[in-house]
Design a protein around this motif. Structure first.
Motif, PDB file in Angstrom:
ATOM      1  N   PHE A   1      40.489  43.589  61.081  1.00  9.64           N
ATOM      2  CA  PHE A   1      40.312  42.788  59.869  1.00  9.64           C
ATOM      3  C   PHE A   1      41.124  43.397  58.740  1.00  9.64           C
ATOM      4  CE2 PHE A   1      36.541  41.818  62.339  1.00  9.64           C
ATOM      5  CZ  PHE A   1      36.431  40.454  62.171  1.00  9.64           C
ATOM      6  N   LEU A   2      41.750  42.536  57.956  1.00  9.47           N
ATOM      7  CA  LEU A   2      42.526  42.968  56.803  1.00  9.47           C
ATOM      8  C   LEU A   2      41.953  42.348  55.541  1.00  9.47           C
ATOM      9  CD1 LEU A   2      46.075  42.256  58.219  1.00  9.47           C
ATOM     10  CD2 LEU A   2      44.954  44.459  58.104  1.00  9.47           C
ATOM     11  N   MET A   3      41.884  43.134  54.497  1.00 11.11           N
ATOM     12  CA  MET A   3      41.456  42.636  53.200  1.00 11.11           C
ATOM     13  C   MET A   3      42.566  42.987  52.211  1.00 11.11           C
ATOM     14  SD  MET A   3      38.142  43.673  50.910  1.00 11.11           S
ATOM     15  CE  MET A   3      38.699  45.350  50.693  1.00 11.11           C
ATOM     16  N   LEU A   4      43.119  41.979  51.582  1.00 13.17           N
ATOM     17  CA  LEU A   4      44.194  42.178  50.626  1.00 13.17           C
ATOM     18  C   LEU A   4      43.731  41.731  49.246  1.00 13.17           C
ATOM     19  CD1 LEU A   4      47.112  40.702  52.743  1.00 13.17           C
ATOM     20  CD2 LEU A   4      46.458  43.087  52.528  1.00 13.17           C
ATOM     21  N   LYS A   5      44.087  42.509  48.247  1.00 14.25           N
ATOM     22  CA  LYS A   5      43.709  42.163  46.876  1.00 14.25           C
ATOM     23  C   LYS A   5      44.968  41.843  46.083  1.00 14.25           C
ATOM     24  CE  LYS A   5      41.176  43.859  42.882  1.00 14.25           C
ATOM     25  NZ  LYS A   5      40.393  44.974  42.343  1.00 14.25           N
ATOM     26  N   ASP A   6      44.961  40.663  45.474  1.00 10.35           N
ATOM     27  CA  ASP A   6      46.060  40.271  44.594  1.00 10.35           C
ATOM     28  C   ASP A   6      45.799  40.898  43.238  1.00 10.35           C
ATOM     29  OD1 ASP A   6      47.853  39.023  42.890  1.00 10.35           O
ATOM     30  OD2 ASP A   6      47.679  37.092  43.908  1.00 10.35           O
ATOM     31  N   LYS A   7      46.639  41.845  42.849  1.00  8.32           N
ATOM     32  CA  LYS A   7      46.405  42.589  41.609  1.00  8.32           C
ATOM     33  C   LYS A   7      46.601  41.749  40.353  1.00  8.32           C
ATOM     34  CE  LYS A   7      47.430  47.111  43.464  1.00  8.32           C
ATOM     35  NZ  LYS A   7      48.237  48.318  43.348  1.00  8.32           N
ATOM     36  N   THR A   8      47.340  40.642  40.474  1.00 13.21           N
ATOM     37  CA  THR A   8      47.584  39.839  39.283  1.00 13.21           C
ATOM     38  C   THR A   8      46.367  39.013  38.874  1.00 13.21           C
ATOM     39  OG1 THR A   8      48.528  38.035  40.581  1.00 13.21           O
ATOM     40  CG2 THR A   8      50.059  39.690  39.703  1.00 13.21           C
ATOM     41  N   ASN A   9      45.563  38.593  39.868  1.00 15.18           N
ATOM     42  CA  ASN A   9      44.405  37.764  39.527  1.00 15.18           C
ATOM     43  C   ASN A   9      43.099  38.273  40.143  1.00 15.18           C
ATOM     44  OD1 ASN A   9      44.705  37.074  42.184  1.00 15.18           O
ATOM     45  ND2 ASN A   9      45.522  35.037  41.773  1.00 15.18           N
TER      46      ASN A   9
ATOM     47  N   LEU B   1      42.018  38.379  43.084  1.00 18.26           N
ATOM     48  CA  LEU B   1      41.454  37.604  44.186  1.00 18.26           C
ATOM     49  C   LEU B   1      41.638  38.359  45.500  1.00 18.26           C
ATOM     50  CD1 LEU B   1      42.616  33.972  43.349  1.00 18.26           C
ATOM     51  CD2 LEU B   1      40.358  34.981  43.023  1.00 18.26           C
ATOM     52  N   MET B   2      40.663  38.207  46.391  1.00 23.24           N
ATOM     53  CA  MET B   2      40.706  38.866  47.692  1.00 23.24           C
ATOM     54  C   MET B   2      41.103  37.854  48.764  1.00 23.24           C
ATOM     55  SD  MET B   2      39.841  41.873  46.793  1.00 23.24           S
ATOM     56  CE  MET B   2      39.389  42.799  48.219  1.00 23.24           C
ATOM     57  N   GLU B   3      41.897  38.310  49.711  1.00 19.56           N
ATOM     58  CA  GLU B   3      42.256  37.513  50.878  1.00 19.56           C
ATOM     59  C   GLU B   3      41.780  38.269  52.106  1.00 19.56           C
ATOM     60  OE1 GLU B   3      46.439  36.938  51.116  1.00 19.56           O
ATOM     61  OE2 GLU B   3      46.554  35.855  49.220  1.00 19.56           O
ATOM     62  N   TYR B   4      41.272  37.527  53.087  1.00 21.80           N
ATOM     63  CA  TYR B   4      40.775  38.135  54.314  1.00 21.80           C
ATOM     64  C   TYR B   4      41.528  37.541  55.499  1.00 21.80           C
ATOM     65  CZ  TYR B   4      37.056  39.520  51.180  1.00 21.80           C
ATOM     66  OH  TYR B   4      36.357  40.048  50.129  1.00 21.80           O
ATOM     67  N   HIS B   5      41.943  38.412  56.412  1.00 29.29           N
ATOM     68  CA  HIS B   5      42.718  38.007  57.575  1.00 29.29           C
ATOM     69  C   HIS B   5      42.232  38.793  58.791  1.00 29.29           C
ATOM     70  CE1 HIS B   5      45.424  36.322  54.571  1.00 29.29           C
ATOM     71  NE2 HIS B   5      45.482  37.520  54.013  1.00 29.29           N
TER      72      HIS B   5
ATOM     73  N   ASN C   1      43.509  33.837  55.932  1.00 33.27           N
ATOM     74  CA  ASN C   1      42.565  33.211  55.000  1.00 33.27           C
ATOM     75  C   ASN C   1      41.242  32.843  55.668  1.00 33.27           C
ATOM     76  OD1 ASN C   1      44.373  33.409  52.832  1.00 33.27           O
ATOM     77  ND2 ASN C   1      45.428  31.584  53.537  1.00 33.27           N
ATOM     78  N   ILE C   2      40.659  33.806  56.359  1.00 35.38           N
ATOM     79  CA  ILE C   2      39.346  33.590  56.955  1.00 35.38           C
ATOM     80  C   ILE C   2      38.284  33.924  55.911  1.00 35.38           C
ATOM     81  CG2 ILE C   2      40.168  34.049  59.297  1.00 35.38           C
ATOM     82  CD1 ILE C   2      38.903  36.833  59.090  1.00 35.38           C
ATOM     83  N   PRO C   3      37.079  33.406  56.048  1.00 33.26           N
ATOM     84  CA  PRO C   3      36.015  33.763  55.099  1.00 33.26           C
ATOM     85  C   PRO C   3      35.740  35.270  55.134  1.00 33.26           C
ATOM     86  CG  PRO C   3      35.382  31.839  56.396  1.00 33.26           C
ATOM     87  CD  PRO C   3      36.644  32.378  57.006  1.00 33.26           C
ATOM     88  N   GLY C   4      35.431  35.829  54.000  1.00 33.28           N
ATOM     89  CA  GLY C   4      35.205  37.258  53.887  1.00 33.28           C
ATOM     90  C   GLY C   4      34.037  37.776  54.699  1.00 33.28           C
ATOM     91  N   ASP C   5      33.112  36.912  55.067  1.00 33.61           N
ATOM     92  CA  ASP C   5      31.938  37.342  55.822  1.00 33.61           C
ATOM     93  C   ASP C   5      32.056  37.014  57.318  1.00 33.61           C
ATOM     94  OD1 ASP C   5      31.749  34.607  55.549  1.00 33.61           O
ATOM     95  OD2 ASP C   5      29.638  34.607  54.960  1.00 33.61           O
TER      96      ASP C   5
END
Length: 84
Positions: free
Chosen positions: A47-55, A57-61, A13-17
């Motif tokens: 860097f990983l970017m995950l997208k929650d398909k239900t809502n 929302l993007m998560e960055y790790h 859960n790091i900031p996307g930028d």
């Protein structure tokens, strides 16, 4: 048979930028060698970017590979629970 364990630190859960330099600056103080301790080295940052398909929302790790293992464990202990 020699078994090698490579530790990686997972920063969730790091900031996307977030920049690679920011992660390095965050980790380097924990890598410094001390008396009878090996100095650590960052080998790779992914860097990983995950997208929650239900809502939608993007998560960055980030996953950081550190060597030697003793330094990686030291970083994990020192930075556990801290926010980037």
């Amino acid at each position: 048979m020699l078994l090698s364990v490579n530790y990686a630190s997972f920063f969730r859960n790091i900031p996307g930028d977030t920049l690679r330099k920011e992660i390095v600056d965050f980790i380097v103080p924990a890598l410094k060698a001390g008396f009878l301790r090996a100095k650590g080295e960052i080998k790779n940052i992914s860097f990983l970017m995950l997208k929650d398909k239900t809502n939608n929302l993007m998560e960055y790790h980030a996953i950081v590979q550190i060597e030697p293992d003793a330094a990686a464990l030291r970083v994990i202990r020192k930075l556990h629970g801290q926010r980037l």
